[in-house]
Design an enzyme around this catalytic site. Sequence first.
Site, PDB file in Angstrom:
ATOM      1  N   LYS A   1       0.870  -1.114   0.206  1.00 11.48           N
ATOM      2  CA  LYS A   1       0.118   0.171   0.404  1.00 11.48           C
ATOM      3  C   LYS A   1       1.339   1.401   0.018  1.00 11.48           C
ATOM      4  O   LYS A   1       0.446   2.055  -0.755  1.00 11.48           O
ATOM      5  CB  LYS A   1      -0.766  -0.291   1.437  1.00 11.48           C
TER       6      LYS A   1
ATOM      7  N   GLN B   1      -4.907  -0.988   9.120  1.00 12.14           N
ATOM      8  CA  GLN B   1      -5.226  -2.916   8.986  1.00 12.14           C
ATOM      9  C   GLN B   1      -6.038  -3.636   9.901  1.00 12.14           C
ATOM     10  O   GLN B   1      -5.207  -4.238  10.719  1.00 12.14           O
ATOM     11  CB  GLN B   1      -3.244  -3.426   8.536  1.00 12.14           C
TER      12      GLN B   1
ATOM     13  N   ASP C   1     -11.505   2.709   3.534  1.00 12.19           N
ATOM     14  CA  ASP C   1     -12.189   1.491   3.572  1.00 12.19           C
ATOM     15  C   ASP C   1     -13.380   0.976   3.378  1.00 12.19           C
ATOM     16  O   ASP C   1     -13.929  -0.197   2.823  1.00 12.19           O
ATOM     17  CB  ASP C   1     -11.788   0.833   4.910  1.00 12.19           C
TER      18      ASP C   1
END
Length: 293
Positions: free
Chosen positions: A53, A97, A120
Amino acid sequence: MARIIDGKVVAAELRNRVAGEVARVKSQHDLTPGLAVLLVGNDPASEVYVRSKHAQTQAAGMASFEHKLPTDVTQAELLALILKLNRDPAVHGILVQLPLPGPLNAEAVIHAIDPAKDVDGLHPSNAGRLAGGFAALTPCTPLGCILLTKSVHSSLEGMSAIVIGRSNLVGRPLVQLLLNQNVTVTIAHSRSRDLPQLIRRVDLVYAAVGRPELVRGDWIKPGATVIDVGINRTAAEGGKTRLVGDVAFHEALDIAGAITPVPGGVGQMTVACLLANTLRAACAIAGLPNPAV
Ligand code: NAD
């Protein structure tokens, strides 16, 4: 023989579009989109994702802020960092995460993220907006599934689909995105009866279960498009592991019209969609129109 949908190619095209739009908003509006990624602990798989990422965010011309926290970080410390990032004008996207280790409460952490920076798409505000048919930041993997499908069919209107799996991360948002494309959707899950019959009826098959090769080739309608989200590690020769999807790929190749491989399909799209979401969030926060990605 099915066409193999190359996730690498579709993801690279999206990353190029994002990089082009990032360059434009930088030069026209002095805006540099920024993504903050929080990693708790040192799970090797999560570390690989976070590194990827970071590299892809920088390659797209955006700012990348990595926050590596020890496994014993407290819930209060993690929440305090999120609140700080919510207020930071250089940060437009915040990603924690998952899974979080130990006693940390992922739900409370997700709820603490400013919905405008929730790249997200997991905050209930964004999930609710998506379910209501309003503009929302949307989870990246389902977004990738739609883009892969559109690389085969320019319009999905009137098509029939099955989404196998109803998780908040993949299945549920994917159903909503398909509805937005005017698709007729069946949702299947662990309690569904006669999965083969349900799958045989539809034009588009999305498998997001986490069971190696659950969907057999002869369950698929001839010519259907198959998007395999599953990532399963199975034993291979010489004590090694091999990645397989939720669909028996070689069986499906003979019957489907188009299919994504594992690896090299959906997995390629997730980070590219994260970059697109960060750019969208940055433009929305700055009051600019939606970028062309
Ligand atoms: P999850 O475990 O949260 O959900 C799995 C879903 O499958 C559940 O809703 C369950 O009802 C359903 N299910 C279980 N057994 C079933 C059965 N026999 N028949 C029908 N449905 C059944 O998983 P998830 O987070 O949605 O992930 C699903 C898969 O996708 C996993 O393999 C995961 O690794 C993979 N994944 C890939 C990406 C990517 O970037 N490619 C991203 C997220 C998840």
